[in-house]
Write a protein that holds these residues in place. Structure first.
Motif, short mmCIF file in Angstrom:
data_model
loop_
_atom_site.label_atom_id
_atom_site.label_comp_id
_atom_site.label_asym_id
_atom_site.label_seq_id
_atom_site.Cartn_x
_atom_site.Cartn_y
_atom_site.Cartn_z
N ARG A 87 31.82 -7.08 11.05
CA ARG A 87 32.14 -6.00 10.11
C ARG A 87 33.03 -6.48 8.96
O ARG A 87 32.91 -5.99 7.84
CB ARG A 87 32.83 -4.86 10.85
CG ARG A 87 33.15 -3.66 9.96
CD ARG A 87 33.85 -2.56 10.73
NE ARG A 87 34.19 -1.43 9.87
CZ ARG A 87 34.90 -0.38 10.24
NH1 ARG A 87 35.35 -0.31 11.50
NH2 ARG A 87 35.17 0.59 9.39
N TYR A 88 33.90 -7.42 9.25
CA TYR A 88 34.83 -7.90 8.23
C TYR A 88 34.62 -9.39 7.97
O TYR A 88 34.24 -10.15 8.87
CB TYR A 88 36.28 -7.66 8.67
CG TYR A 88 36.60 -6.22 8.92
CD1 TYR A 88 36.63 -5.30 7.88
CD2 TYR A 88 36.87 -5.76 10.21
CE1 TYR A 88 36.93 -3.96 8.11
CE2 TYR A 88 37.16 -4.43 10.45
CZ TYR A 88 37.19 -3.54 9.39
OH TYR A 88 37.47 -2.22 9.63
N LYS A 89 34.90 -9.75 6.75
CA LYS A 89 34.75 -11.16 6.34
C LYS A 89 35.90 -11.52 5.41
O LYS A 89 36.24 -10.77 4.50
CB LYS A 89 33.41 -11.37 5.62
CG LYS A 89 33.19 -12.77 5.09
CD LYS A 89 31.77 -12.97 4.58
CE LYS A 89 31.47 -12.11 3.38
NZ LYS A 89 30.12 -12.42 2.82
N ILE A 90 36.49 -12.69 5.67
CA ILE A 90 37.56 -13.19 4.82
C ILE A 90 37.16 -14.56 4.29
O ILE A 90 36.71 -15.42 5.06
CB ILE A 90 38.89 -13.29 5.58
CG1 ILE A 90 39.36 -11.89 6.02
CG2 ILE A 90 39.96 -13.97 4.72
CD1 ILE A 90 40.64 -11.91 6.82
N ILE A 91 37.29 -14.74 3.00
CA ILE A 91 36.95 -16.02 2.37
C ILE A 91 38.21 -16.60 1.74
O ILE A 91 38.90 -15.94 0.97
CB ILE A 91 35.86 -15.85 1.30
CG1 ILE A 91 34.55 -15.39 1.95
CG2 ILE A 91 35.66 -17.14 0.53
CD1 ILE A 91 33.43 -15.15 0.95
N HIS A 92 38.49 -17.83 2.12
CA HIS A 92 39.56 -18.59 1.45
C HIS A 92 38.86 -19.62 0.57
O HIS A 92 38.20 -20.52 1.06
CB HIS A 92 40.46 -19.28 2.48
CG HIS A 92 41.48 -20.18 1.86
ND1 HIS A 92 41.92 -21.34 2.46
CD2 HIS A 92 42.15 -20.11 0.67
CE1 HIS A 92 42.80 -21.93 1.69
NE2 HIS A 92 42.96 -21.19 0.60
N ALA A 93 39.00 -19.45 -0.74
CA ALA A 93 38.31 -20.33 -1.68
C ALA A 93 39.32 -21.07 -2.54
O ALA A 93 40.36 -20.53 -2.91
CB ALA A 93 37.37 -19.53 -2.58
#
Length: 213
Positions: A87-93
């Protein structure tokens, strides 16, 4: 300096007795000060969240690497983490900031030579493409994306190839910025919507206009 009781300091630094200040000006000052204090609190909370998130993601990546007895060196970046249910997504870019050095000018000369020769055969679109790639913005900066995009063109002319090499070698990484982006899945679809973390992106519905009686 300390401001005596019963006075306010105006924008020019002058002390003005409060009894001479219009009520609407006092009300405006109170509103602005209140909102600024709230904004500072929100900004501080976002800064604390960002620092905490970076640290937590780094610790998790290190923990994950330990499971395979692997050591990850250098900068961590472009990491995507999903919740168990998706359901949730976190992106560290990590995005590099690049500039071109003087070799870009050599590339421009070679490209201009090619374009001048080719446009004699009515291939004027090449000249338009080149001019657009090297067009500067209001700050006098050249778009790195447009210039680097020239390398995708399949042109075998030896001068063009040397120009593309000069462009590649002219790229200088002058810094990098890290970003945290948080997403939530839209229903049961495979699409994700960002959870805004900047005030400009947060949607606030308009309140109904008051009815005049």
């Amino acid at each position: 300096m300390s401001i005596p009781e019963g006075f306010r300091q105006d924008a020019k630094g002058h002390l003005v007795p409060e009894v001479l200040i219009k009520p609407i000006d006092l009300a405006r000052d109170e509103l602005v000060t209140e909102l600024v204090n709230k904004a500072k609190a929100v900004s501080g909370a976002l800064g604390a969240f960002k620092a905490s998130a970076f640290g937590d993601i780094k610790a998790f990546v290190d923990l994950s690497a330990e499971q395979y007895k692997a050591t990850i060196g250098g900068k961590k970046g472009n990491v995507t983490l999903l919740s168990f249910d998706g359901r949730y997504k976190i992106i560290h870019a990590v995005q590099d900031s690049i500039k071109f050095d003087e070799r870009l000018q050599a590339a421009r000369v070679l490209i201009d030579e090619c374009a001048a020769e080719w446009t004699q055969d009515a291939r004027s679109e090449v000249r338009v493409l080149v001019n657009e790639a090297f067009r500067t913005d209001k700050a006098g900066e050249i778009s790195t994306g447009r210039v680097l995009g020239l390398r995708r063109l399949d042109i075998q002319d030896e001068r063009w190839q040397r120009a593309m090499q000069a462009i590649s070698e002219a790229v200088q990484v002058v810094g990098s910025k890290s970003y945290i982006r948080v997403y939530e899945r839209l229903g049961d679809s495979d699409q994700y919507a960002p959870i805004p973390l900047d005030i400009a992106s947060i949607y606030v519905p308009d309140t109904a206009s008051p009815t005049l009686h």
